[in-house]
Design an enzyme around this catalytic site. Structure first.
Site, PDB file in Angstrom:
ATOM      1  N   ASP A   1      55.112  47.457  49.099  1.00  0.00           N
ATOM      2  CA  ASP A   1      55.286  48.817  49.613  1.00  0.00           C
ATOM      3  C   ASP A   1      54.201  49.070  50.660  1.00  0.00           C
ATOM      4  O   ASP A   1      53.008  49.031  50.359  1.00  0.00           O
ATOM      5  CB  ASP A   1      55.162  49.815  48.462  1.00  0.00           C
ATOM      6  CG  ASP A   1      55.622  51.207  48.845  1.00  0.00           C
ATOM      7  OD1 ASP A   1      56.133  51.390  49.972  1.00  0.00           O
ATOM      8  OD2 ASP A   1      55.484  52.122  48.013  1.00  0.00           O
TER       9      ASP A   1
ATOM     10  N   GLU B   1      59.597  49.088  52.314  1.00  0.00           N
ATOM     11  CA  GLU B   1      59.420  48.492  50.996  1.00  0.00           C
ATOM     12  C   GLU B   1      60.563  47.530  50.689  1.00  0.00           C
ATOM     13  O   GLU B   1      61.672  47.660  51.205  1.00  0.00           O
ATOM     14  CB  GLU B   1      59.308  49.552  49.897  1.00  0.00           C
ATOM     15  CG  GLU B   1      60.529  50.432  49.745  1.00  0.00           C
ATOM     16  CD  GLU B   1      60.419  51.373  48.550  1.00  0.00           C
ATOM     17  OE1 GLU B   1      59.955  50.943  47.470  1.00  0.00           O
ATOM     18  OE2 GLU B   1      60.804  52.539  48.703  1.00  0.00           O
TER      19      GLU B   1
END
Length: 376
Positions: free
Chosen positions: A21, A116
Protein backbone atom coordinates in the site's frame (compact mmCIF):
# COMPACT_ATOMS: atom_id res chain seq x y z
CA UNK A 1 12.26 -19.10 10.04
CA UNK A 2 10.65 -22.29 8.66
CA UNK A 3 7.17 -23.27 9.81
CA UNK A 4 5.71 -26.63 8.82
CA UNK A 5 2.10 -26.03 7.87
CA UNK A 6 -0.40 -28.29 6.15
CA UNK A 7 -3.38 -26.81 4.32
CA UNK A 8 -6.76 -27.42 5.96
CA UNK A 9 -8.14 -28.97 2.78
CA UNK A 10 -6.75 -29.94 -0.58
CA UNK A 11 -8.61 -27.05 -2.16
CA UNK A 12 -7.25 -24.42 0.23
CA UNK A 13 -3.44 -24.54 0.27
CA UNK A 14 -1.45 -22.20 2.48
CA UNK A 15 0.02 -19.25 0.61
CA UNK A 16 2.50 -16.42 1.07
CA UNK A 17 0.72 -13.12 0.42
CA UNK A 18 2.04 -9.55 0.40
CA UNK A 19 -0.22 -6.51 0.44
CA UNK A 20 1.61 -3.37 -0.70
CA UNK A 21 0.00 0.00 0.00
CA UNK A 22 1.59 3.26 -1.11
CA UNK A 23 1.79 5.92 1.60
CA UNK A 24 -0.64 8.83 0.94
CA UNK A 25 -0.03 8.17 -2.75
CA UNK A 26 -1.58 11.16 -4.57
CA UNK A 27 -0.39 13.65 -1.96
CA UNK A 28 3.07 12.09 -1.79
CA UNK A 29 3.47 12.39 -5.55
CA UNK A 30 2.57 16.09 -5.33
CA UNK A 31 5.05 16.63 -2.50
CA UNK A 32 7.73 14.75 -4.41
CA UNK A 33 7.27 16.86 -7.54
CA UNK A 34 6.83 20.21 -5.78
CA UNK A 35 9.43 20.85 -3.04
CA UNK A 36 7.34 23.75 -1.68
CA UNK A 37 4.70 21.23 -0.57
CA UNK A 38 7.05 19.02 1.42
CA UNK A 39 6.23 19.03 5.10
CA UNK A 40 3.00 20.94 4.43
CA UNK A 41 -0.57 19.71 5.00
CA UNK A 42 -1.68 18.93 1.44
CA UNK A 43 -5.07 17.98 0.03
CA UNK A 44 -5.35 16.73 -3.53
CA UNK A 45 -8.58 17.76 -5.24
CA UNK A 46 -11.22 20.32 -4.40
CA UNK A 47 -10.50 23.87 -3.36
CA UNK A 48 -10.83 25.96 -0.24
CA UNK A 49 -14.46 26.79 -1.11
CA UNK A 50 -15.90 23.72 -2.84
CA UNK A 51 -15.29 20.17 -3.96
CA UNK A 52 -14.13 17.03 -2.20
CA UNK A 53 -10.72 15.93 -0.95
CA UNK A 54 -9.42 13.05 -3.08
CA UNK A 55 -6.35 12.41 -0.90
CA UNK A 56 -4.55 13.96 2.06
CA UNK A 57 -0.92 14.01 3.12
CA UNK A 58 0.05 12.67 6.54
CA UNK A 59 0.55 16.25 7.72
CA UNK A 60 -3.09 16.96 6.81
CA UNK A 61 -4.32 13.70 8.30
CA UNK A 62 -2.90 14.80 11.65
CA UNK A 63 -5.67 17.44 11.66
CA UNK A 64 -8.38 14.91 10.79
CA UNK A 65 -8.48 15.63 7.05
CA UNK A 66 -9.54 12.53 5.11
CA UNK A 67 -10.35 11.55 1.54
CA UNK A 68 -13.97 12.06 0.44
CA UNK A 69 -14.29 14.90 2.98
CA UNK A 70 -15.92 18.14 1.72
CA UNK A 71 -13.22 20.75 1.18
CA UNK A 72 -14.95 23.28 3.45
CA UNK A 73 -14.85 20.77 6.31
CA UNK A 74 -11.20 20.04 5.63
CA UNK A 75 -10.32 23.75 5.80
CA UNK A 76 -12.17 24.13 9.09
CA UNK A 77 -10.07 21.32 10.53
CA UNK A 78 -6.82 22.56 8.99
CA UNK A 79 -6.85 26.28 8.06
CA UNK A 80 -3.30 26.01 6.63
CA UNK A 81 -4.34 23.26 4.23
CA UNK A 82 -2.80 23.58 0.76
CA UNK A 83 -4.90 22.33 -2.16
CA UNK A 84 -3.20 20.71 -5.16
CA UNK A 85 -5.16 19.97 -8.34
CA UNK A 86 -5.15 16.24 -9.13
CA UNK A 87 -2.90 14.98 -11.93
CA UNK A 88 -4.27 11.53 -12.58
CA UNK A 89 -2.20 11.00 -15.69
CA UNK A 90 0.91 11.32 -13.48
CA UNK A 91 -0.52 9.00 -10.80
CA UNK A 92 -1.33 6.39 -13.44
CA UNK A 93 2.19 6.61 -14.86
CA UNK A 94 3.75 6.14 -11.41
CA UNK A 95 1.35 3.29 -10.71
CA UNK A 96 2.56 1.55 -13.86
CA UNK A 97 6.16 1.93 -12.66
CA UNK A 98 5.20 0.27 -9.40
CA UNK A 99 3.34 -2.56 -11.13
CA UNK A 100 6.43 -3.25 -13.22
CA UNK A 101 8.34 -3.70 -9.97
CA UNK A 102 5.67 -6.10 -8.70
CA UNK A 103 5.93 -8.13 -11.91
CA UNK A 104 9.61 -8.84 -11.22
CA UNK A 105 8.66 -10.74 -8.10
CA UNK A 106 5.33 -12.38 -8.92
CA UNK A 107 3.13 -13.37 -11.84
CA UNK A 108 0.14 -13.17 -9.50
CA UNK A 109 -0.54 -9.48 -8.85
CA UNK A 110 -4.05 -8.26 -8.04
CA UNK A 111 -4.26 -4.45 -8.17
CA UNK A 112 -6.96 -2.98 -5.94
CA UNK A 113 -6.40 0.58 -7.14
CA UNK A 114 -3.57 2.75 -8.42
CA UNK A 115 -1.85 2.65 -5.05
CA UNK A 116 -2.31 -0.84 -3.62
CA UNK A 117 -2.14 -4.48 -4.67
CA UNK A 118 -1.93 -8.06 -3.45
CA UNK A 119 0.97 -10.27 -4.55
CA UNK A 120 1.11 -14.04 -4.18
CA UNK A 121 4.81 -14.83 -3.76
CA UNK A 122 4.46 -18.49 -2.81
CA UNK A 123 6.33 -19.27 -6.00
CA UNK A 124 9.64 -17.52 -5.29
CA UNK A 125 10.20 -15.99 -8.73
CA UNK A 126 13.51 -14.30 -7.84
CA UNK A 127 14.70 -17.01 -5.44
CA UNK A 128 14.82 -14.51 -2.59
CA UNK A 129 14.22 -17.19 0.02
CA UNK A 130 11.38 -15.63 2.01
CA UNK A 131 8.24 -13.56 1.65
CA UNK A 132 9.55 -10.98 4.11
CA UNK A 133 12.73 -10.55 2.12
CA UNK A 134 10.69 -10.19 -1.06
CA UNK A 135 8.53 -7.48 0.53
CA UNK A 136 11.62 -5.59 1.66
CA UNK A 137 13.13 -5.73 -1.83
CA UNK A 138 9.89 -4.47 -3.37
CA UNK A 139 9.70 -1.55 -0.93
CA UNK A 140 13.35 -0.70 -1.56
CA UNK A 141 12.86 -0.75 -5.33
CA UNK A 142 9.82 1.51 -5.07
CA UNK A 143 11.81 4.01 -3.00
CA UNK A 144 14.80 3.97 -5.33
CA UNK A 145 12.87 4.12 -8.60
CA UNK A 146 9.97 6.43 -7.71
CA UNK A 147 11.28 8.34 -4.66
CA UNK A 148 8.10 7.34 -2.82
CA UNK A 149 7.47 5.09 0.16
CA UNK A 150 5.25 2.05 0.52
CA UNK A 151 4.09 -0.04 3.45
CA UNK A 152 3.68 -3.79 3.25
CA UNK A 153 1.86 -6.55 5.11
CA UNK A 154 3.04 -10.15 4.84
CA UNK A 155 0.88 -13.08 5.85
CA UNK A 156 -0.67 -16.35 4.75
CA UNK A 157 -3.93 -14.85 3.43
CA UNK A 158 -5.34 -11.67 1.94
CA UNK A 159 -7.39 -10.65 4.96
CA UNK A 160 -4.40 -10.59 7.30
CA UNK A 161 -1.94 -9.19 4.75
CA UNK A 162 -4.16 -6.16 4.17
CA UNK A 163 -4.54 -5.50 7.90
CA UNK A 164 -0.80 -5.98 8.39
CA UNK A 165 0.11 -3.36 5.78
CA UNK A 166 -1.62 -0.74 7.92
CA UNK A 167 0.13 -1.69 11.17
CA UNK A 168 3.37 0.26 10.70
CA UNK A 169 2.37 3.02 8.30
CA UNK A 170 3.96 5.01 6.86
CA UNK A 171 7.02 3.33 5.33
CA UNK A 172 6.78 0.16 7.40
CA UNK A 173 6.35 -3.59 7.20
CA UNK A 174 4.47 -6.02 9.43
CA UNK A 175 4.39 -9.81 9.36
CA UNK A 176 1.68 -12.18 10.62
CA UNK A 177 2.90 -15.78 10.45
CA UNK A 178 0.62 -18.83 10.19
CA UNK A 179 0.95 -19.70 13.89
CA UNK A 180 0.15 -16.09 14.90
CA UNK A 181 -2.98 -15.36 12.87
CA UNK A 182 -5.71 -16.56 15.21
CA UNK A 183 -4.25 -14.78 18.26
CA UNK A 184 -3.64 -11.60 16.28
CA UNK A 185 -7.25 -11.48 15.10
CA UNK A 186 -8.56 -12.24 18.58
CA UNK A 187 -7.04 -9.00 19.88
CA UNK A 188 -8.06 -6.95 16.83
CA UNK A 189 -10.89 -4.40 17.19
CA UNK A 190 -13.71 -5.42 14.84
CA UNK A 191 -13.75 -1.94 13.32
CA UNK A 192 -10.41 -2.83 11.73
CA UNK A 193 -11.82 -5.86 9.93
CA UNK A 194 -11.85 -5.17 6.20
CA UNK A 195 -15.45 -4.50 5.15
CA UNK A 196 -16.67 -3.54 8.64
CA UNK A 197 -17.71 0.10 8.38
CA UNK A 198 -18.68 2.49 11.18
CA UNK A 199 -22.36 1.49 11.15
CA UNK A 200 -21.60 -2.23 11.28
CA UNK A 201 -19.02 -1.70 14.03
CA UNK A 202 -21.60 0.25 16.02
CA UNK A 203 -24.16 -2.54 15.55
CA UNK A 204 -21.56 -5.07 16.68
CA UNK A 205 -20.85 -2.98 19.75
CA UNK A 206 -24.52 -3.13 20.64
CA UNK A 207 -24.26 -6.92 20.51
CA UNK A 208 -21.21 -6.99 22.77
CA UNK A 209 -18.77 -7.58 19.93
CA UNK A 210 -15.74 -5.31 20.26
CA UNK A 211 -12.80 -7.60 19.43
CA UNK A 212 -12.14 -10.51 17.13
CA UNK A 213 -12.33 -12.79 20.17
CA UNK A 214 -15.89 -11.61 20.82
CA UNK A 215 -16.81 -12.28 17.21
CA UNK A 216 -15.26 -15.75 17.31
CA UNK A 217 -17.55 -16.70 20.20
CA UNK A 218 -20.65 -16.15 18.06
CA UNK A 219 -22.18 -19.04 16.17
CA UNK A 220 -22.76 -19.03 12.43
CA UNK A 221 -26.52 -18.93 13.06
CA UNK A 222 -26.11 -15.82 15.21
CA UNK A 223 -24.01 -14.11 12.55
CA UNK A 224 -26.46 -14.99 9.78
CA UNK A 225 -29.32 -13.59 11.86
CA UNK A 226 -27.57 -10.27 12.48
CA UNK A 227 -25.25 -9.80 9.49
CA UNK A 228 -26.82 -11.76 6.66
CA UNK A 229 -24.54 -12.34 3.67
CA UNK A 230 -21.47 -11.17 5.60
CA UNK A 231 -21.82 -13.98 8.15
CA UNK A 232 -19.57 -16.49 6.37
CA UNK A 233 -16.79 -13.94 5.90
CA UNK A 234 -16.99 -12.76 9.53
CA UNK A 235 -17.05 -16.30 10.92
CA UNK A 236 -13.86 -17.28 9.12
CA UNK A 237 -12.08 -13.92 9.45
CA UNK A 238 -12.52 -14.10 13.24
CA UNK A 239 -10.47 -17.30 13.09
CA UNK A 240 -7.78 -15.86 10.82
CA UNK A 241 -9.06 -17.86 7.85
CA UNK A 242 -9.40 -16.49 4.31
CA UNK A 243 -9.25 -18.79 1.29
CA UNK A 244 -9.53 -16.13 -1.41
CA UNK A 245 -6.86 -16.39 -4.07
CA UNK A 246 -4.84 -13.53 -5.50
CA UNK A 247 -6.44 -13.13 -8.92
CA UNK A 248 -4.81 -11.06 -11.65
CA UNK A 249 -8.11 -11.25 -13.53
CA UNK A 250 -10.09 -9.70 -10.68
CA UNK A 251 -12.90 -7.74 -12.29
CA UNK A 252 -14.49 -4.99 -10.25
CA UNK A 253 -18.21 -4.72 -10.98
CA UNK A 254 -18.71 -1.03 -10.25
CA UNK A 255 -17.29 2.09 -8.63
CA UNK A 256 -19.61 4.58 -6.99
CA UNK A 257 -20.53 6.71 -4.03
CA UNK A 258 -23.72 7.72 -2.31
CA UNK A 259 -24.56 10.29 0.33
CA UNK A 260 -27.38 10.37 2.90
CA UNK A 261 -28.41 13.87 3.99
CA UNK A 262 -29.39 14.93 7.50
CA UNK A 263 -32.03 17.21 5.99
CA UNK A 264 -34.05 16.29 2.91
CA UNK A 265 -33.21 18.16 -0.29
CA UNK A 266 -36.06 19.49 -2.41
CA UNK A 267 -34.80 22.61 -4.23
CA UNK A 268 -33.41 21.92 -7.71
CA UNK A 269 -30.26 23.98 -7.11
CA UNK A 270 -29.53 22.08 -3.89
CA UNK A 271 -29.92 18.76 -5.65
CA UNK A 272 -27.61 19.74 -8.50
CA UNK A 273 -25.01 21.04 -6.03
CA UNK A 274 -25.21 17.82 -4.02
CA UNK A 275 -24.86 15.75 -7.18
CA UNK A 276 -21.82 17.79 -8.27
CA UNK A 277 -20.06 16.88 -5.02
CA UNK A 278 -20.86 13.20 -5.58
CA UNK A 279 -19.58 13.47 -9.17
CA UNK A 280 -16.27 14.88 -7.86
CA UNK A 281 -15.75 12.19 -5.23
CA UNK A 282 -16.96 9.31 -7.41
CA UNK A 283 -14.72 10.29 -10.31
CA UNK A 284 -11.76 10.49 -7.91
CA UNK A 285 -12.48 6.87 -6.93
CA UNK A 286 -12.79 5.88 -10.58
CA UNK A 287 -9.42 7.46 -11.33
CA UNK A 288 -7.84 5.86 -8.28
CA UNK A 289 -9.03 2.43 -9.37
CA UNK A 290 -7.74 2.96 -12.88
CA UNK A 291 -10.90 1.66 -14.56
CA UNK A 292 -13.20 2.68 -17.40
CA UNK A 293 -16.88 1.83 -17.74
CA UNK A 294 -19.89 2.17 -19.99
CA UNK A 295 -22.89 2.53 -17.67
CA UNK A 296 -23.74 5.38 -15.30
CA UNK A 297 -26.45 4.80 -12.68
CA UNK A 298 -28.17 7.43 -10.57
CA UNK A 299 -29.72 6.32 -7.28
CA UNK A 300 -32.31 8.46 -5.49
CA UNK A 301 -34.01 7.71 -2.17
CA UNK A 302 -36.90 9.97 -1.22
CA UNK A 303 -38.02 11.17 2.20
CA UNK A 304 -40.59 8.35 2.39
CA UNK A 305 -37.74 5.83 1.72
CA UNK A 306 -39.04 5.07 -1.76
CA UNK A 307 -36.03 4.37 -3.93
CA UNK A 308 -35.48 4.55 -7.68
CA UNK A 309 -32.51 4.13 -10.02
CA UNK A 310 -31.93 5.45 -13.51
CA UNK A 311 -29.16 4.15 -15.80
CA UNK A 312 -27.65 5.20 -19.08
CA UNK A 313 -25.21 3.09 -21.10
CA UNK A 314 -22.80 4.30 -23.76
CA UNK A 315 -21.44 2.54 -26.83
CA UNK A 316 -17.92 3.58 -25.83
CA UNK A 317 -16.32 4.00 -22.40
CA UNK A 318 -17.03 7.07 -20.27
CA UNK A 319 -13.50 8.47 -20.27
CA UNK A 320 -13.66 11.81 -18.44
CA UNK A 321 -15.45 13.50 -15.58
CA UNK A 322 -17.23 15.98 -17.84
CA UNK A 323 -19.01 13.19 -19.69
CA UNK A 324 -19.66 11.25 -16.46
CA UNK A 325 -21.13 14.33 -14.77
CA UNK A 326 -23.26 15.26 -17.77
CA UNK A 327 -24.90 11.84 -17.77
CA UNK A 328 -25.61 12.08 -14.05
CA UNK A 329 -27.13 15.56 -14.31
CA UNK A 330 -29.18 14.52 -17.30
CA UNK A 331 -30.77 11.67 -15.37
CA UNK A 332 -31.40 13.91 -12.36
CA UNK A 333 -33.08 16.50 -14.60
CA UNK A 334 -35.57 13.87 -15.70
CA UNK A 335 -36.73 13.51 -12.07
CA UNK A 336 -37.15 17.20 -11.32
CA UNK A 337 -39.03 18.80 -9.74
CA UNK A 338 -39.33 16.33 -6.85
CA UNK A 339 -42.66 16.10 -5.09
CA UNK A 340 -41.03 14.75 -1.94
CA UNK A 341 -37.67 15.60 -0.46
CA UNK A 342 -34.60 13.55 -1.34
CA UNK A 343 -32.68 11.93 1.53
CA UNK A 344 -30.04 10.08 -0.51
CA UNK A 345 -28.21 10.52 -3.82
CA UNK A 346 -25.76 8.11 -5.38
CA UNK A 347 -23.86 7.75 -8.64
CA UNK A 348 -22.13 4.63 -9.95
CA UNK A 349 -20.04 3.65 -12.97
CA UNK A 350 -20.35 0.01 -14.05
CA UNK A 351 -19.60 -2.14 -17.07
CA UNK A 352 -15.94 -1.81 -16.11
CA UNK A 353 -12.93 -3.10 -18.00
CA UNK A 354 -9.81 -4.63 -16.43
CA UNK A 355 -7.02 -6.93 -17.63
CA UNK A 356 -7.25 -10.70 -17.36
CA UNK A 357 -4.67 -13.43 -16.74
CA UNK A 358 -5.59 -16.86 -15.35
CA UNK A 359 -2.85 -19.29 -16.36
CA UNK A 360 -0.27 -18.11 -13.80
CA UNK A 361 -2.86 -18.43 -11.03
CA UNK A 362 -3.63 -22.04 -11.92
CA UNK A 363 0.05 -22.99 -12.17
CA UNK A 364 0.93 -21.49 -8.78
CA UNK A 365 -2.13 -23.03 -7.11
CA UNK A 366 -1.06 -26.48 -8.28
CA UNK A 367 2.49 -25.86 -7.10
CA UNK A 368 1.57 -24.82 -3.57
CA UNK A 369 -0.85 -27.72 -3.17
CA UNK A 370 2.19 -29.97 -3.46
CA UNK A 371 4.38 -28.11 -0.96
CA UNK A 372 4.56 -28.85 2.75
CA UNK A 373 7.07 -26.26 3.93
CA UNK A 374 5.98 -22.67 4.40
CA UNK A 375 8.81 -20.20 4.83
CA UNK A 376 8.49 -16.60 5.88
Amino acid sequence: MVIHVMSDTGDNPVRKIIHVDMDAFFASVEQRDNPALRGQPVAVGGSAKRGVVAAASYEARAYGVRSAMPSVTAVRRCPALVFAPPRFEVYRAVSQQIRQIFARYSDLVEPLSLDEAYLDVTQDKQQVGSAVGTAQLIRSAIRQETNLTASAGVSYNKFLAKIASDQNKPDGIFVIRPDEGADFVAALPVRRFYGVGPKTAQRMGGLGIELGADLREKSMDFLVEHFGKSANYLYHAARGVDHRQVKPDRIRKSVGREQTYSEDLSVDAELYAALDRIIDSTWARIEKNGVVGRTVTLKVKFADFRQITRSQSCDDFVRDKVHFGALGRQMLAQLLPVADGVRLLGLTLSGLAEAQSQRALEETTQMIREQQVFEF
